[in-house]
Design a protein around this motif. Sequence first.
Motif, mmCIF file in Angstrom:
data_model
loop_
_atom_site.group_PDB
_atom_site.id
_atom_site.type_symbol
_atom_site.label_atom_id
_atom_site.label_comp_id
_atom_site.label_asym_id
_atom_site.label_seq_id
_atom_site.Cartn_x
_atom_site.Cartn_y
_atom_site.Cartn_z
ATOM 1 N N LYS A 188 32.592 24.135 50.013
ATOM 2 C CA LYS A 188 32.843 23.934 51.527
ATOM 3 C C LYS A 188 34.024 23.468 52.271
ATOM 4 N N ASP A 189 34.590 22.391 51.161
ATOM 5 C CA ASP A 189 35.927 21.818 51.643
ATOM 6 C C ASP A 189 37.199 22.447 50.983
ATOM 7 N N LYS A 190 37.045 23.398 50.361
ATOM 8 C CA LYS A 190 38.133 24.433 49.950
ATOM 9 C C LYS A 190 38.987 24.644 51.089
ATOM 10 N N TYR A 191 40.467 24.569 50.743
ATOM 11 C CA TYR A 191 41.312 25.038 51.784
ATOM 12 C C TYR A 191 41.681 26.300 51.857
ATOM 13 N N HIS A 192 41.607 27.071 52.844
ATOM 14 C CA HIS A 192 41.514 28.584 52.923
ATOM 15 C C HIS A 192 43.104 28.935 53.183
ATOM 16 N N SER A 193 43.811 29.059 52.207
ATOM 17 C CA SER A 193 45.196 29.462 52.613
ATOM 18 C C SER A 193 45.332 30.932 52.638
ATOM 19 N N THR A 194 46.330 31.510 53.267
ATOM 20 C CA THR A 194 46.145 33.127 53.271
ATOM 21 C C THR A 194 46.509 33.697 51.923
ATOM 22 N N LEU A 195 46.863 33.228 51.039
ATOM 23 C CA LEU A 195 46.707 33.613 49.490
ATOM 24 C C LEU A 195 45.047 33.717 49.247
ATOM 25 N N PHE A 196 44.521 32.523 49.425
ATOM 26 C CA PHE A 196 43.110 32.544 48.941
ATOM 27 C C PHE A 196 42.303 33.252 49.712
ATOM 28 N N GLY A 226 31.593 31.486 32.161
ATOM 29 C CA GLY A 226 30.518 30.472 31.966
ATOM 30 C C GLY A 226 29.279 31.172 32.461
ATOM 31 N N ASN A 227 27.987 30.244 32.366
ATOM 32 C CA ASN A 227 26.968 30.762 32.885
ATOM 33 C C ASN A 227 26.804 30.386 34.493
ATOM 34 N N THR A 228 25.801 30.769 35.205
ATOM 35 C CA THR A 228 25.935 30.275 36.498
ATOM 36 C C THR A 228 25.915 29.051 36.868
ATOM 37 N N LYS A 229 25.034 28.242 36.039
ATOM 38 C CA LYS A 229 24.974 26.681 36.201
ATOM 39 C C LYS A 229 26.299 26.095 36.078
ATOM 40 N N GLU A 230 27.143 26.510 34.963
ATOM 41 C CA GLU A 230 28.649 26.272 34.359
ATOM 42 C C GLU A 230 29.379 26.298 35.536
ATOM 43 N N ILE A 231 29.464 27.652 36.197
ATOM 44 C CA ILE A 231 30.405 27.991 37.177
ATOM 45 C C ILE A 231 30.205 27.171 38.445
ATOM 46 N N ILE A 291 37.838 25.139 39.538
ATOM 47 C CA ILE A 291 38.256 26.457 39.948
ATOM 48 C C ILE A 291 38.031 26.714 41.479
ATOM 49 N N ASP A 292 38.929 27.760 41.889
ATOM 50 C CA ASP A 292 38.718 27.781 43.455
ATOM 51 C C ASP A 292 37.543 28.789 43.875
ATOM 52 N N VAL A 293 37.331 29.652 43.012
ATOM 53 C CA VAL A 293 36.331 30.327 43.466
ATOM 54 C C VAL A 293 35.395 31.052 42.377
ATOM 55 N N ARG A 342 42.478 29.883 40.640
ATOM 56 C CA ARG A 342 41.648 29.824 39.507
ATOM 57 C C ARG A 342 40.341 30.466 39.685
ATOM 58 N N VAL A 343 39.803 31.367 38.978
ATOM 59 C CA VAL A 343 38.673 32.089 39.016
ATOM 60 C C VAL A 343 37.846 31.585 38.004
ATOM 61 N N GLY A 344 36.441 31.561 38.559
ATOM 62 C CA GLY A 344 35.450 31.554 37.367
ATOM 63 C C GLY A 344 34.361 32.567 37.487
ATOM 64 N N ALA A 345 33.614 32.991 36.263
ATOM 65 C CA ALA A 345 32.633 34.215 36.566
ATOM 66 C C ALA A 345 31.745 33.986 35.476
ATOM 67 N N SER A 346 30.391 34.324 35.814
ATOM 68 C CA SER A 346 29.642 34.331 34.897
ATOM 69 C C SER A 346 29.682 35.480 33.929
ATOM 70 N N THR A 347 28.819 35.407 32.895
ATOM 71 C CA THR A 347 29.116 36.366 31.708
ATOM 72 C C THR A 347 29.261 37.990 32.181
ATOM 73 N N THR A 348 28.059 38.283 32.895
ATOM 74 C CA THR A 348 28.046 39.956 33.019
ATOM 75 C C THR A 348 29.263 40.473 33.971
ATOM 76 N N ILE A 349 29.270 39.314 34.978
ATOM 77 C CA ILE A 349 30.665 39.927 35.927
ATOM 78 C C ILE A 349 31.935 39.621 35.164
ATOM 79 N N VAL A 350 32.199 38.869 34.353
ATOM 80 C CA VAL A 350 33.342 38.608 33.416
ATOM 81 C C VAL A 350 33.456 39.906 32.597
ATOM 82 N N ASP A 351 32.310 40.278 31.994
ATOM 83 C CA ASP A 351 32.693 41.572 30.989
ATOM 84 C C ASP A 351 32.674 42.842 31.620
#
Length: 305
Positions: free
Chosen positions: A271-279, A127-132, A141-143, A94-103
């Motif tokens: 900081k507590d996100k589990y870092h799977s090989t996939l991630f 979303g914007n930076t605050k929302e992400i 979201i994961d990242v 699950r990915v989130g990104a601010s508007t400029t990066i998304v577009d």
Amino acid sequence: MKLTLRQMQIFLNVVSSGHLTNVAKEMKLSQSAISMSIKELENILGRPVFDRINKKLVLNEVGRAFYKEIDPIFKKLSDIEYEFKNSENKGMIRVGASTTIVDYLMPSIICSYMSSYPDVKITLKEGNTKEITQMIQEGSIDVGFVEGFVSGSDIIKEKIGVDELLVVTSDKNLCEPCYIDELAEKRWVLREEGSGTREVFLNYIKEKVDNLNIFFELGHTESIKSILMNRECLTCISKISVDNEIKEGKLHQVDVKNFECKRDFLMIYHKDKYHSTLFEKFLFFSKKLMMQMLESENQIQFKSK
């Protein structure tokens, strides 16, 4: 649901073998444990599933119907377990990104990644930076990929590139060399509060401009560009979002003296996100590709100058 997967497994093994002793040896359990599991299963279902004939358990009519339903389900669950134990490249990110990066950046990154790893599914939230940042903190979201200021001791931040903000307009009359404070009374269109672009720009000019004439606020970069095309106004915007319009002469960069407004593009996760090989693979892939895209953009900009 009272039935357990362990009870289903024991039931299916007993059906296959017919003898509790054999099942107990195969599963490394006591015979009494196998017998107890079968009795508990029958109690849950409310009727026997085996006939006890000549010290052997034989499926009765109820057991045969139960077996027909349970067997394919358990096999499917076993297949899923095997796939996830033996495949590092299967899952959902699950990915989130601010508007400029998304577009302007994420579509290429996600398409390239999914071409390399077709068994991985990716969802993308904008979303914007605050929302992400809030989505990361809530675990929805994961990242995240953002531009701007990110606070919070629970957020890990990695710099993945540098972006430059430009003052642009469609009105050539506003393009004469000047200082930023000389443009303060002109009409400005900016992103909404919470936007990284807005936050970086206003923070950069705060010691030079007392009061900026913001006459319109919008939630999307493309909307701002549309307003610029039809109004005599200014905005401060990412250079990667207006590169084509400037080349085509639809928008013009204002020659603002002593104006070098830059910001970091950040990759963030909890900081507590589990870092799977996939991630970890996705982080490495997206970080590398985004840095390459930004470096390429900077080289093009430099050559064009």
